[in-house]
Structure formats: structure tokens, C-alpha cells
Scaffold this motif. Structure first.
Motif, mmCIF file in Angstrom:
data_model
loop_
_atom_site.group_PDB
_atom_site.id
_atom_site.type_symbol
_atom_site.label_atom_id
_atom_site.label_comp_id
_atom_site.label_asym_id
_atom_site.label_seq_id
_atom_site.Cartn_x
_atom_site.Cartn_y
_atom_site.Cartn_z
ATOM 1 N N ASN A 179 0.822 -1.216 0.000
ATOM 2 C CA ASN A 179 0.000 0.000 0.000
ATOM 3 C C ASN A 179 0.859 1.271 0.000
ATOM 4 O OD1 ASN A 179 -2.327 -1.666 0.123
ATOM 5 N ND2 ASN A 179 -2.109 -1.802 2.335
ATOM 6 N N ALA B 205 -1.973 4.894 -3.660
ATOM 7 C CA ALA B 205 -3.370 4.593 -3.996
ATOM 8 C C ALA B 205 -3.807 5.599 -5.055
ATOM 9 C CB ALA B 205 -4.265 4.676 -2.764
ATOM 10 N N GLN C 15 -5.084 0.378 -4.625
ATOM 11 C CA GLN C 15 -3.849 0.514 -3.860
ATOM 12 C C GLN C 15 -2.733 -0.234 -4.576
ATOM 13 O OE1 GLN C 15 -6.069 -0.887 -0.290
ATOM 14 N NE2 GLN C 15 -4.866 0.659 0.793
#
Length: 202
Positions: A104, A107, A172
Motif C-alpha cells: 500500500n 493509492a 492501492q
């Protein structure tokens, strides 16, 4: 007289009855409504990420089980001699190709008629980047890759359909790179490199 009044009233009522009610006038039209949404992309990212591995992580990284490693005993045949402790008593492996993976890392939300692509590159515009500490020791970074967290493929860039703006959320993405720690001789912060993230939608 009363007769005349009654007659006048009857004439008035009769006249009112024969007057036609005018027809209503009406016109109808339709206006088409359309919305032309722009192509757009919004990139979310952290301004900085610091990797701070613990001592235990570093020990495991180089193949050692802890901060003490005992080798097999030796016998010396004199009051002076060589115990030959040389750091090979454990499972030492040089930390030349340590893979750092950050989930992550970015995003994206996007609107478009085609795919959205996210690309990553070192700020050096080269295949490698260097982190340096105040003592001029260095950590080399290389093999920078990214992938969309859902259905992605590791590479210098990855593509996916435009996400839209719904509550389903953005796409993400993860990042990974190789770290060479063999020239790092002192503890502390090494800095000076960054990952350039570019999001494009069609």
C-alpha cells in the motif's frame, strides 16, 4: 315590477349558460440533460517512509540466530596459539540482495475511458539510487518495481481499469526494491533517495 325582475334574472341565467368556456392553451417541450465528466486521476502517497529494522531482524537477515554465536571448541597445543574465530561460526550471509517490500505504498482514484497506469522510478533517473549517512557510508538501492494490490504484476509500472469515484475505494499499490547493506559500516539514518510515482489515466 316583480315580473320584470324575474324575467331579467331568467335572461341573465340563460345568457350565462350559452357562453362557451374558452379552450386551454398548452405547449410541451423536452430538454435533454447530459454530464460530461473530465478525465482525471488522483494520486495518494506518503511524503516519506523510513524503514527501521530491529536488531533481531538484522541478525536474521545475515543468517545469525542472535547476538552471540559459539563455534565448536578447539585445542591449542601451546600456551599461545590461534583460536581461529573469524565470523564464520554461524550462518553468516552477506546482505547484498535484501528485498524490501512496502505494501500500500500508493493509492489512485481515476476517471477515464481506458486504463490507469502507475509507474515508479528513482529520483536519480537511473536504475539505482544511493542512501548516505553523515559518515559517508552508503546503502545501494536497485530493482525498483510496483504492482497494483489487486490483480497486479510486478514491474516498472502496472495498469488497471479506471477506478471511478465510488465508495468501493481507490486502487492501492505495492512497491519493492533490492537493498545492498554491505557498505553500511555505522548505525543511524541513511537518506538521500526517493521514489517518483507517476499516475496516468486515459
Amino acid at each position: 315590477s316583480m315580473f320584470r325582475k324575474i324575467l331579467a334574472l331568467a335572461i341573465l341565467i340563460a345568457g350565462t349558460a350559452i357562453v362557451a368556456t374558452p379552450a386551454a392553451a398548452q405547449a410541451t417541450g423536452a430538454t435533454n440533460i447530459s454530464i460530461d465528466l473530465p478525465t482525471m486521476v488522483i494520486l495518494y502517497y506518503r511524503s516519506s517512509v523510513e524503514l527501521a529494522p530491529t536488531e533481531a531482524v538484522m541478525q536474521t537477515l545475515i543468517g545469525e540466530a542472535g547476538d552471540t554465536v559459539a563455534g565448536a571448541g578447539v585445542t591449542l597445543t601451546d600456551f599461545s596459539g590461534d583460536a581461529t574465530v573469524d565470523g564464520s561460526e554461524g550462518g553468516y550471509t552477506a546482505p547484498t540482495n535484501v528485498v524490501a517490500t512496502i505494501d500500500n505504498f500508493w493509492a489512485v482514484r481515476s476517471l477515464g475511458s481506458g486504463n490507469t497506469t502507475v509507474a515508479v522510478a528513482w529520483n536519480t533517473a537511473a536504475a539505482t539510487a544511493t542512501l548516505t549517512n553523515p559518515d559517508s557510508d552508503t546503502i545501494e538501492l536497485s530493482v525498483l518495481q510496483t504492482q497494483a494490490a489487486t490483480g497486479g504484476t510486478w514491474g516498472a509500472n502496472d495498469s488497471f481499469p479506471a477506478t471511478g469515484l465510488g465508495a468501493g475505494g481507490p486502487m492501492q499499490g505495492d512497491v519493492r526494491f533490492t537493498v545492498d547493506l554491505t557498505a553500511a559500516d555505522t548505525a543511524g539514518v541513511y537518506a538521500g533517495a526517493s521514489v517518483i510515482i507517476t499516475a496516468t489515466t486515459l
